[in-house]
Design a protein around this motif. Structure first.
Motif, mmCIF file in Angstrom:
data_model
loop_
_atom_site.group_PDB
_atom_site.id
_atom_site.type_symbol
_atom_site.label_atom_id
_atom_site.label_comp_id
_atom_site.label_asym_id
_atom_site.label_seq_id
_atom_site.Cartn_x
_atom_site.Cartn_y
_atom_site.Cartn_z
ATOM 1 N N ARG A 136 -8.359 12.868 24.123
ATOM 2 C CA ARG A 136 -7.882 14.669 24.070
ATOM 3 C C ARG A 136 -8.978 15.388 23.316
ATOM 4 O O ARG A 136 -9.484 15.085 22.770
ATOM 5 N N GLN A 137 -8.563 16.569 23.558
ATOM 6 C CA GLN A 137 -9.583 17.539 22.580
ATOM 7 C C GLN A 137 -9.158 17.834 21.134
ATOM 8 O O GLN A 137 -7.935 17.435 21.111
ATOM 9 N N PRO A 138 -9.817 17.539 20.401
ATOM 10 C CA PRO A 138 -9.996 17.443 19.177
ATOM 11 C C PRO A 138 -9.697 18.708 18.077
ATOM 12 O O PRO A 138 -9.989 19.883 18.829
ATOM 13 N N CYS A 155 -9.179 4.703 15.900
ATOM 14 C CA CYS A 155 -9.806 6.331 15.452
ATOM 15 C C CYS A 155 -9.815 7.400 16.443
ATOM 16 O O CYS A 155 -12.077 6.425 17.135
ATOM 17 N N ILE A 156 -9.298 8.263 16.643
ATOM 18 C CA ILE A 156 -10.398 8.463 18.165
ATOM 19 C C ILE A 156 -11.211 10.902 17.765
ATOM 20 O O ILE A 156 -11.764 11.176 18.745
ATOM 21 N N GLY A 157 -10.829 9.811 16.191
ATOM 22 C CA GLY A 157 -11.174 11.704 15.956
ATOM 23 C C GLY A 157 -11.158 12.803 16.710
ATOM 24 O O GLY A 157 -11.701 13.796 16.278
ATOM 25 N N CYS A 158 -9.391 12.974 16.129
ATOM 26 C CA CYS A 158 -9.402 13.973 16.923
ATOM 27 C C CYS A 158 -8.693 15.292 16.173
ATOM 28 O O CYS A 158 -8.369 15.880 16.251
ATOM 29 N N ARG A 159 -9.064 14.547 14.278
ATOM 30 C CA ARG A 159 -8.576 15.327 12.900
ATOM 31 C C ARG A 159 -7.057 15.725 13.317
ATOM 32 O O ARG A 159 -7.496 16.982 12.465
ATOM 33 N N LYS A 160 -5.734 15.785 13.956
ATOM 34 C CA LYS A 160 -4.609 15.764 14.263
ATOM 35 C C LYS A 160 -4.746 15.268 12.371
ATOM 36 O O LYS A 160 -3.433 16.363 11.879
ATOM 37 N N SER A 192 -13.174 16.871 24.431
ATOM 38 C CA SER A 192 -12.900 15.441 24.836
ATOM 39 C C SER A 192 -13.545 14.473 23.389
ATOM 40 O O SER A 192 -14.504 13.658 23.577
ATOM 41 N N VAL A 193 -12.726 13.990 22.806
ATOM 42 C CA VAL A 193 -12.657 12.791 21.912
ATOM 43 C C VAL A 193 -12.066 11.787 22.588
ATOM 44 O O VAL A 193 -10.285 11.770 22.955
ATOM 45 N N PRO A 194 -12.225 10.282 22.491
ATOM 46 C CA PRO A 194 -13.441 10.184 21.742
ATOM 47 C C PRO A 194 -14.612 10.067 22.367
ATOM 48 O O PRO A 194 -14.987 10.284 23.625
ATOM 49 N N GLU A 195 -16.008 10.114 21.731
ATOM 50 C CA GLU A 195 -17.143 10.653 22.884
ATOM 51 C C GLU A 195 -17.703 9.375 22.870
ATOM 52 O O GLU A 195 -17.517 8.142 21.962
#
Lengths: 214, 413, 300
Positions: free
Chosen positions: A191-193, C93-98, C141-144
């Motif tokens: 998804r987009q961060p 964790c995918i690093g989406c920062r939500k 797009s994450v994760p990279e």
């Protein structure tokens, strides 16, 4: 110049300097508040606590349209639909189900629909040991192959639980596998961060690209 | 008691009397003080955003100056040692000038800490008994105690000696000699406690090293006496108070030894940081050679090292016995050590942050004005102290000539 | 004294005093000058329940006046038999920062200047070397590929350096493990910020700005009530939620379910299960001796 005169001159100079300072302080020039560059508010979609998908159980609870799951609207009872494969052993998804992308297992593993779906009753799922499960009980199906993950899910270490950690004070809702994983293509979608941090002092961005180790 | 108030009154009055150069100097300092005060009022109203500090680098020039000045205050008392322990009568009166410098320096330290606080209006939270004083766990609480205690010690010693001289009586030894010896130990403690503020932080490996304490003391005892050498020459020039060159050369030998130790400790630090190659070296890398494209402090630290090495060379050579070269050496020491302690110690501890973020720091204009304001305030205080003490020591401001019309003799430079 | 010297002396003195008074002008223009009541407010641990009621009332009124919304401010006490622990699954964790932004919204953090309690680090596979961390990754797009993500926030250490160094006891650890700050007691010396090995503490460099439409009115005294300029703040495990039995905001919003929170003293909690059954844990900077209550784990 005699000392007296020098003193007078100095004191006069000081008087003028103090007057200038008073004027400077009273003017609004030094008093302007600092202005920060604007930072846009983050979009509310990044604050949404909903899971990426909604399970059959969620839809049922919300009393929403479940017609997608009424298979015998189209299929014939007692006649399991035939599966077709191409030359590379990939499943050919019928055009009526074109929204399904098969990706449950690499190298064409697990491309038999009836590994999970029950050919005798399309409105149910089946495990290898012959248990029939409703769509609401899908975790048990997933767990019949993904044992360690299922075990973790049962204990709460995998997946999401929302609500109350202290169930004496309120309910907790354990999300099901399909709340996050598309059963046909379970890999968790990228998804987009959300936007990165905006430090107080401007950073000369020299983003360090560290090489990944493989 | 009434006599004491008369004494204080006369001292106060004499601070406003002088020739045009005195007025120009004091006036100029006052202008900077006012600019600094205004700048600080702006900071109080709008917050520390007016400085160059950030969450990444959360201490800046205020604390850097504070650290430097604690060293000056500690070292200013070092002249006490040759006088009282080695009975060097030459330096006797000069001890008072040193202690007055210590008082001015401590006042500056307290000012720097106050302007650095986010909520100075809550200062009363620090008062033991009324507030919540985290003693003995917090090193800041120790610092509050030792700095204020040091201030009181020096005010007492100087005040008592000057008042006795004013009254023309011999000061009672029991009323000041014990305090003098306490002051010697206390001087070491104020700077060690300040060093421990940094050393005690395990999360900042740049500071968490046993060498910081000794390095602080060595650099303090270099810069402090260097400042005093310069100050004494100015006093000699402006007030005709007689100060022998021998006194200056005694101070020079303190500076000499301290600078040698300081440079040796620097070599120790550099070896420890760079030889083993472990990852904790990042802050030192940033300081000495730059890191990840950021090298803001590199020119500063190498200037400081150049100054210190040049000063060290000059100090060991007999050329620095000549006053001209001694003054050059003192300036090199003071500037070199100011840079080293300020930018070379405080700032690299924050770069990179404990999470590896690189964020450099530049003091803002407002912040610089506040610093100048406090330095001006310190110089103002010191000038006032000298303006009061020199006539007393010269015997021109004495109780005997109290009440004389104008006391013109006392006022004249 | 001659008339000339009297005139020139008084001229200098008068103008000097005028300049002194004028220099204080910014203080007069402050609309947030500390009132006597706020100035004299007692330390949190010394407030009687009646005094606390008055303080909460005052905070409610202040927030209503500033934001036009009447909040509900409580003083929640720690629950008995509870010690909170946070586990974070680095495989997920995918690093989406939500989590970063959910925390900001829940805890009424300043949007400009921006305060965020959580900082997500992107690290290359195979290394926990913080020096290789990237804070400002900005892809579509994450994760990279080739990286993993590690969110860092206050670790609520068992042996907190911040508590040790605070000169006025403005920050301390409560019985449920949360290290809290009394925002009305903090003097803003930032010693705790220097002491924290995890860069978890934030300072209000100026008056925080919270958009009125995003204010969270469900507040706690030691938690998410709006702070003032000049004081410290940090993650407090969403004390207004967790002490009412709920999960923290960062956990609720995580799409990947990487965050786990609960009572370690309860053998049936998910955190107890994790700490009993997972093989590899990372406590960040363990060698500092801080004994964090934050455990990073993997799924094997």
């Amino acid at each position: 110049m005699n000392p007296q005169k020098r003193t007078t001159l100095t004191l006069t100079g000081l008087t003028l300097a103090f007057l200038a300072l008073t004027a400077l302080f009273l003017s609004n020039r030094p008093g302007r508040p600092v202005r920060l560059p604007p930072i846009p508010l983050v979009g509310t979609d990044f604050l949404d606590t909903a899971t990426v998908r909604r399970s059959y159980a969620d839809l049922a609870r919300a009393q929403e349209d479940l017609s997608d799951f009424e298979c015998y609207t189209c299929h014939e009872k007692g006649k399991p639909p035939p599966l077709r494969y191409d030359l590379n052993q990939n499943l050919i998804v019928p055009k009526e189900h074109s929204d399904i992308v098969m990706g449950h297992g690499s190298h064409g593993r697990n491309n038999n629909c009836f590994n999970c779906h029950n050919e005798t009753n399309l409105e149910q799922l089946q495990t290898r040991d012959g248990r029939a499960l409703t769509f609401s009980d899908s975790p048990m199906l997933c767990g019949s192959c993904h044992g360690p993950t299922y075990r973790d899910w049962e204990a709460g270490a995998h997946g999401r639980i929302s609500g109350y950690w202290d169930q004496a004070l309120g309910p907790a809702q354990r999300k099901q596998c399909v709340n996050c994983h598309n059963p046909h293509s379970p890999h968790f979608p990228p998804r987009q961060p959300a936007p990165g941090p905006h430090p107080l002092r401007a950073v000369a961005v020299a983003a360090v690209e560290s090489e990944p180790n493989h | 008691m009434r006599n004491y108030f008369v004494f204080l009154g006369r001292c106060g009055r004499i601070a406003f009397e002088g020739d045009w150069r005195y007025y120009a100097w004091m006036g100029g300092l006052t202008i900077f003080c006012l600019l600094g005060l205004h700048a600080w009022c702006r900071q109080f109203a709008q917050g520390l955003i007016l400085t160059g500090m950030s969450d990444e680098v959360s201490w800046g020039v205020y604390i850097a100056n504070f650290t430097f000045l604690v060293g000056v205050a500690a070292a200013a008392v070092m002249m006490v040692i040759p006088v009282y322990i080695y009975d060097n009568e030459e330096l006797h009166d000069l001890v008072i000038f040193g202690e007055l410098l210590a008082v001015a320096a401590i006042l500056m330290c307290l000012a720097f800490v106050t302007v650095d606080l986010g909520r100075p209006d809550r200062f009363w939270h620090l008062i033991p008994g009324i507030g919540q004083f985290n003693f003995p766990k917090s090193m800041l609480s120790w610092d509050v105690i030792v700095l204020n205690g040091y201030l009181l010690l020096n005010v007492h010693i100087c005040g008592y000696l000057l008042y006795s001289r004013y009254r023309g009586v011999k000061p009672a030894k029991w009323f000041y000699i014990p305090f003098v010896f306490v002051a010697i130990v206390w001087a070491v403690s104020i700077h060690t406690v300040t060093a421990f503020l940094y050393v005690g932080l395990g999360g900042r490996p740049f500071w968490n090293s046993a060498i910081v304490g000794p390095r602080f003391l060595a650099s303090a005892f270099t810069a402090g006496p260097a400042l005093i050498i310069l100050a004494l020459q100015i006093i000699r020039r402006v007030t005709q108070y007689s100060i022998s060159d021998k006194a200056l050369l005694t101070l020079r030998s303190i500076v000499q030894v301290s600078m040698l130790i300081n440079v040796f400790l620097l070599a120790n630090e550099v070896f420890k940081e760079f030889y083993s190659g472990n990852l904790h070296v990042v802050s030192s890398k940033y300081l000495y050679i730059g890191l990840h494209g950021h090298h803001g402090l590199v020119p500063w630290i190498w200037t400081a090292i150049a100054f210190n090495l040049t000063a060290m060379l000059l100090l060991v050579l007999p050329v620095s016995r000549s006053l001209k070269w001694l003054n050059v050496t003192c300036v090199l020491c003071i500037v070199g050590i100011w840079i080293e302690k300020g930018m070379g110690l405080v700032i690299p501890g924050f770069i990179p942050t404990p999470l590896g973020e690189m964020m450099e720091y530049t003091p803002s204009f407002n912040e610089t004005l506040v610093c100048f304001g406090i330095w001006a305030f310190g110089l103002l205080c010191y000038t006032v102290f000298l303006r009061m003490s020199v006539p007393i020591l010269q015997g021109r401001l004495v109780q005997a000539n109290e009440g004389q019309a104008g006391s013109a003799a006392a006022r004249k430079h | 004294m001659s008339r000339r010297s009297f005139l020139r002396t008084s001229a200098v003195l008068t103008t000097g005093l005028a300049a002194l008074a004028a220099s204080l002008k910014p203080l007069m223009e402050m609309n947030d000058f500390p009132t006597a009541e706020r100035f004299m407010q007692k330390y949190y641990k010394e407030l009687t329940p009646a005094e606390m009621e008055k303080v909460l009332q005052r905070i409610t009124d202040e927030v209503e006046k500033q934001y036009g919304i009447r909040p509900h401010v409580r003083d929640l006490k720690p629950m008995d038999g509870v010690e909170f622990v946070y586990c974070l699954n680095l495989t997920r964790c995918i690093g989406c920062r939500k989590c970063v932004h959910a925390c900001v919204a829940e805890n009424n953090q300043s949007r400009n200047p921006e305060i965020q309690y959580i900082r997500v680090l992107r690290l290359p596979h195979g290394s926990l070397d913080i020096e290789k961390a990237e804070h400002f990754y900005n892809t579509d797009s994450v994760p990279e590929k080739g990286y993993f993500y590690m969110p860092v926030q206050c670790q609520q250490c068992k042996n907190p350096p911040c508590v040790k160094v605070c000169p006025v006891h403005a920050t301390w650890q409560e019985t449920d493990g949360i290290t809290v700050i009394d925002y009305d007691w903090c003097i803003g010396c930032r010693y705790c910020e220097a002491a924290c090995p995890y860069w978890a503490r934030r300072f209000n460099f100026t008056k925080p700005s919270i958009p009125q439409e995003r204010l969270n009115p469900d507040m706690a005294y030691l938690g998410n009530r709006p702070r003032r300029q000049g004081v410290m703040e940090k993650c407090h495990f969403c004390i207004q939620r967790t002490r009412a039995g709920r999960y923290p905001a960062c956990l609720e919003v995580c799409p990947a379910g990487a965050r786990k929170f609960g009572n370690i003293l309860d053998p049936n909690s998910e955190v107890s299960y994790i700490l009993k059954n997972k093989r590899v844990f990372i406590q960040l900077k363990e060698e500092m001796g801080t004994a964090p209550r934050f455990f990073y784990y993997f799924d094997v």
